[in-house]
Design a protein around this motif. Structure first.
Motif, PDB file in Angstrom:
ATOM      1  N   GLY A 280       4.790   2.328 -11.309  1.00 20.41           N
ATOM      2  CA  GLY A 280       4.244   3.098  -9.971  1.00 20.41           C
ATOM      3  C   GLY A 280       5.109   2.762  -9.014  1.00 20.41           C
ATOM      4  O   GLY A 280       5.103   3.442  -7.915  1.00 20.41           O
ATOM      5  N   ASP A 281       6.086   1.640  -8.925  1.00 22.26           N
ATOM      6  CA  ASP A 281       6.891   1.313  -7.816  1.00 22.26           C
ATOM      7  C   ASP A 281       8.227   2.212  -7.391  1.00 22.26           C
ATOM      8  O   ASP A 281       9.219   1.787  -7.712  1.00 22.26           O
ATOM      9  CB  ASP A 281       7.089  -0.370  -7.917  1.00 22.26           C
ATOM     10  N   VAL A 282       8.057   3.526  -7.785  1.00 18.61           N
ATOM     11  CA  VAL A 282       9.004   4.489  -8.031  1.00 18.61           C
ATOM     12  C   VAL A 282       9.790   4.674  -6.585  1.00 18.61           C
ATOM     13  O   VAL A 282       9.347   4.383  -5.400  1.00 18.61           O
ATOM     14  CB  VAL A 282       8.534   5.872  -8.550  1.00 18.61           C
ATOM     15  N   LYS A 283      11.122   5.133  -6.484  1.00 23.15           N
ATOM     16  CA  LYS A 283      11.960   5.443  -5.224  1.00 23.15           C
ATOM     17  C   LYS A 283      12.227   7.030  -5.555  1.00 23.15           C
ATOM     18  O   LYS A 283      12.219   7.465  -6.878  1.00 23.15           O
ATOM     19  CB  LYS A 283      12.794   4.590  -4.888  1.00 23.15           C
TER      20      LYS A 283
ATOM     21  N   GLU B 187       0.836  -1.299  -0.101  1.00 27.19           N
ATOM     22  CA  GLU B 187       0.064   0.143  -0.007  1.00 27.19           C
ATOM     23  C   GLU B 187       0.979   1.428   0.054  1.00 27.19           C
ATOM     24  O   GLU B 187       1.775   1.525   0.955  1.00 27.19           O
ATOM     25  CB  GLU B 187      -0.973   0.009   1.215  1.00 27.19           C
ATOM     26  N   TYR B 188       0.715   2.180  -1.026  1.00 24.72           N
ATOM     27  CA  TYR B 188       1.467   3.245  -0.969  1.00 24.72           C
ATOM     28  C   TYR B 188       1.141   4.388  -0.214  1.00 24.72           C
ATOM     29  O   TYR B 188      -0.256   4.483   0.338  1.00 24.72           O
ATOM     30  CB  TYR B 188       1.362   3.907  -2.619  1.00 24.72           C
ATOM     31  N   SER B 189       2.061   5.095   0.575  1.00 27.05           N
ATOM     32  CA  SER B 189       1.888   6.029   1.426  1.00 27.05           C
ATOM     33  C   SER B 189       1.290   7.409   0.537  1.00 27.05           C
ATOM     34  O   SER B 189       1.622   7.563  -0.674  1.00 27.05           O
ATOM     35  CB  SER B 189       3.005   6.334   2.299  1.00 27.05           C
ATOM     36  N   ARG B 190       1.123   8.535   1.411  1.00 32.68           N
ATOM     37  CA  ARG B 190       0.822   9.882   0.655  1.00 32.68           C
ATOM     38  C   ARG B 190       1.913  10.253   0.025  1.00 32.68           C
ATOM     39  O   ARG B 190       1.723  10.943  -1.318  1.00 32.68           O
ATOM     40  CB  ARG B 190       0.079  10.744   1.694  1.00 32.68           C
ATOM     41  N   GLU B 191       3.272  10.089   0.381  1.00 32.45           N
ATOM     42  CA  GLU B 191       4.335  10.635   0.046  1.00 32.45           C
ATOM     43  C   GLU B 191       4.818   9.872  -1.295  1.00 32.45           C
ATOM     44  O   GLU B 191       5.233  10.483  -2.386  1.00 32.45           O
ATOM     45  CB  GLU B 191       5.623  10.473   1.119  1.00 32.45           C
ATOM     46  N   HIS B 192       4.411   8.549  -1.313  1.00 30.55           N
ATOM     47  CA  HIS B 192       4.879   7.822  -2.467  1.00 30.55           C
ATOM     48  C   HIS B 192       3.767   8.315  -3.548  1.00 30.55           C
ATOM     49  O   HIS B 192       4.196   8.490  -4.630  1.00 30.55           O
ATOM     50  CB  HIS B 192       4.436   6.264  -2.250  1.00 30.55           C
ATOM     51  N   TRP B 193       2.550   8.589  -3.390  1.00 29.95           N
ATOM     52  CA  TRP B 193       1.704   8.888  -4.402  1.00 29.95           C
ATOM     53  C   TRP B 193       2.106  10.342  -5.061  1.00 29.95           C
ATOM     54  O   TRP B 193       1.929  10.396  -6.233  1.00 29.95           O
ATOM     55  CB  TRP B 193       0.345   9.083  -4.038  1.00 29.95           C
ATOM     56  N   GLU B 194       2.679  11.109  -4.070  1.00 29.16           N
ATOM     57  CA  GLU B 194       3.141  12.420  -4.391  1.00 29.16           C
ATOM     58  C   GLU B 194       4.465  12.373  -5.279  1.00 29.16           C
ATOM     59  O   GLU B 194       4.374  13.032  -6.351  1.00 29.16           O
ATOM     60  CB  GLU B 194       3.487  13.283  -3.258  1.00 29.16           C
ATOM     61  N   LEU B 195       5.272  11.407  -4.880  1.00 30.83           N
ATOM     62  CA  LEU B 195       6.612  11.463  -5.592  1.00 30.83           C
ATOM     63  C   LEU B 195       6.237  10.824  -6.970  1.00 30.83           C
ATOM     64  O   LEU B 195       6.910  11.068  -8.079  1.00 30.83           O
ATOM     65  CB  LEU B 195       7.390  10.388  -4.869  1.00 30.83           C
ATOM     66  N   LEU B 196       5.389   9.641  -7.122  1.00 28.94           N
ATOM     67  CA  LEU B 196       4.865   9.364  -8.219  1.00 28.94           C
ATOM     68  C   LEU B 196       4.277  10.258  -9.290  1.00 28.94           C
ATOM     69  O   LEU B 196       4.631  10.332 -10.680  1.00 28.94           O
ATOM     70  CB  LEU B 196       3.877   8.102  -8.173  1.00 28.94           C
ATOM     71  N   LYS B 197       3.587  11.179  -8.790  1.00 34.32           N
ATOM     72  CA  LYS B 197       2.915  12.251  -9.343  1.00 34.32           C
ATOM     73  C   LYS B 197       4.102  13.069  -9.925  1.00 34.32           C
ATOM     74  O   LYS B 197       3.764  13.623 -11.151  1.00 34.32           O
ATOM     75  CB  LYS B 197       1.843  12.877  -8.556  1.00 34.32           C
TER      76      LYS B 197
ATOM     77  N   GLU C 135      -5.344  -0.733  -6.697  1.00 33.94           N
ATOM     78  CA  GLU C 135      -5.887   0.633  -6.375  1.00 33.94           C
ATOM     79  C   GLU C 135      -5.314   1.409  -5.292  1.00 33.94           C
ATOM     80  O   GLU C 135      -4.952   2.480  -5.164  1.00 33.94           O
ATOM     81  CB  GLU C 135      -7.223   0.466  -6.018  1.00 33.94           C
ATOM     82  N   LYS C 136      -4.722   0.437  -4.349  1.00 32.01           N
ATOM     83  CA  LYS C 136      -3.745   1.034  -3.168  1.00 32.01           C
ATOM     84  C   LYS C 136      -2.377   0.968  -3.252  1.00 32.01           C
ATOM     85  O   LYS C 136      -1.832   1.715  -2.557  1.00 32.01           O
ATOM     86  CB  LYS C 136      -4.176   0.007  -2.100  1.00 32.01           C
ATOM     87  N   GLY C 137      -2.034   0.549  -4.233  1.00 35.99           N
ATOM     88  CA  GLY C 137      -0.465   0.423  -4.441  1.00 35.99           C
ATOM     89  C   GLY C 137      -0.175  -0.479  -5.722  1.00 35.99           C
ATOM     90  O   GLY C 137      -0.453  -0.186  -6.912  1.00 35.99           O
ATOM     91  N   HIS C 138       0.606  -1.612  -5.259  1.00 33.32           N
ATOM     92  CA  HIS C 138       0.718  -2.656  -5.982  1.00 33.32           C
ATOM     93  C   HIS C 138       0.714  -3.912  -5.575  1.00 33.32           C
ATOM     94  O   HIS C 138       1.112  -3.992  -4.332  1.00 33.32           O
ATOM     95  CB  HIS C 138       1.846  -2.464  -6.831  1.00 33.32           C
ATOM     96  N   ILE C 139       0.744  -4.966  -6.543  1.00 30.65           N
ATOM     97  CA  ILE C 139       0.802  -6.409  -5.804  1.00 30.65           C
ATOM     98  C   ILE C 139       2.311  -6.932  -6.414  1.00 30.65           C
ATOM     99  O   ILE C 139       2.255  -6.591  -7.452  1.00 30.65           O
ATOM    100  CB  ILE C 139      -0.394  -7.446  -6.156  1.00 30.65           C
ATOM    101  N   GLN C 140       3.111  -7.389  -5.696  1.00 28.17           N
ATOM    102  CA  GLN C 140       4.133  -8.051  -6.108  1.00 28.17           C
ATOM    103  C   GLN C 140       4.469  -9.427  -5.834  1.00 28.17           C
ATOM    104  O   GLN C 140       4.020  -9.992  -4.751  1.00 28.17           O
ATOM    105  CB  GLN C 140       5.424  -7.244  -5.672  1.00 28.17           C
ATOM    106  N   LEU C 141       4.793 -10.237  -6.884  1.00 23.58           N
ATOM    107  CA  LEU C 141       5.072 -11.685  -6.916  1.00 23.58           C
ATOM    108  C   LEU C 141       6.381 -11.959  -7.428  1.00 23.58           C
ATOM    109  O   LEU C 141       6.741 -10.919  -8.262  1.00 23.58           O
ATOM    110  CB  LEU C 141       4.107 -12.326  -7.858  1.00 23.58           C
ATOM    111  N   PRO C 142       7.148 -13.027  -6.919  1.00 27.50           N
ATOM    112  CA  PRO C 142       8.368 -13.417  -7.637  1.00 27.50           C
ATOM    113  C   PRO C 142       8.016 -13.614  -8.865  1.00 27.50           C
ATOM    114  O   PRO C 142       7.210 -14.258  -9.253  1.00 27.50           O
ATOM    115  CB  PRO C 142       8.990 -14.702  -6.656  1.00 27.50           C
TER     116      PRO C 142
END
Length: 218
Positions: free
Chosen positions: A43-46, A4-14, A142-149
């Motif tokens: 969407g999984d930015v740093k 689940e992405y934080s508000r800061e993550h969504w802002e960074l992505l934007k 919707e909340k962020g991303h799902i990750q799988l190996p």
């Protein structure tokens, strides 16, 4: 597992996507169509994530007009298609790349492997699935991303990413090798002088490097 992405993550992505839109819009004004690939598409930015742009159908003369910090040409292996890079900044965090000859199928699928979006996709706030550098399959939610190996989920990745099974396995092998040995070098990297054109650089490399010449004539 869902992240689940934080508000800061969504802002960074934007912020990163807004910058990508700006770059693609500038290219469109020159009559060039570009695409964003990698974490900005997924969407999984740093904070340190690059903004990577690919132009599949380049016009060298128009691309010479792009304001830039520096330019270089890379041929990853003796048998890969040479690509040109325009860095918009000193640290190479914002890069426009384009092939210097027709890409092979696997080379095109590389971009879909990591996730690829268009200018219109960005305007619609669309994110796409792709694989990151540590072989995790990232699926936007919707909340962020799902990750799988990726390992063990190759067949699912083929259907999801719409690329061939052999491309998945090849990328797996390459990224696993990088993980074991660290970042591997490239066969050729040529830095252009400040006033040097891509056309001149290509002519010079073709004259002096038989592998570069062979792939340019392939």
């Amino acid at each position: 597992m869902e992240i689940e992405y934080s508000r800061e993550h969504w802002e960074l992505l934007k912020n990163k996507r807004d910058r990508a839109i700006e770059i693609l819009r500038n290219l469109r004004e020159l009559g060039i169509e570009g695409y964003v690939y990698g974490s900005v598409a997924r969407g999984d930015v740093k904070k340190g994530s690059d903004i990577d742009i690919i132009v599949f159908n380049p016009d060298l003369l128009k691309l010479e007009l792009v304001p830039h910090h520096h330019k270089f040409i890379v041929q990853a292996t003796p048998f890969s298609t040479p690509k040109a890079y325009i860095s918009l900044d000193e640290e190479e965090k914002e890069i426009i790349s384009f092939p210097l000859n027709k890409l092979k199928r696997k080379e095109i699928e590389f971009y879909h492997f990591g996730g690829l979006v268009s200018f219109d996709d960005l305007l619609k706030n669309k994110r796409v699935a792709g694989v990151n550098k540590i072989l995790e399959l990232i699926i936007p939610s919707e909340k962020g991303h799902i990750q799988l190996p990726l390992v063990g989920n190759e067949d699912y990745a083929v259907k999801l990413l719409k690329i061939s099974h052999d491309t998945i396995l090849e990328r797996e092998k390459l990224l696993e090798k990088r993980e074991e040995r660290g970042h591997t070098g490239v066969f050729l990297k040529y830095e252009l002088d400040e006033n040097e054109s891509f056309e001149y650089a290509i002519r010079n490399l073709s004259k002096n490097n038989k592998f570069f010449r062979r792939m340019m004539n392939a």
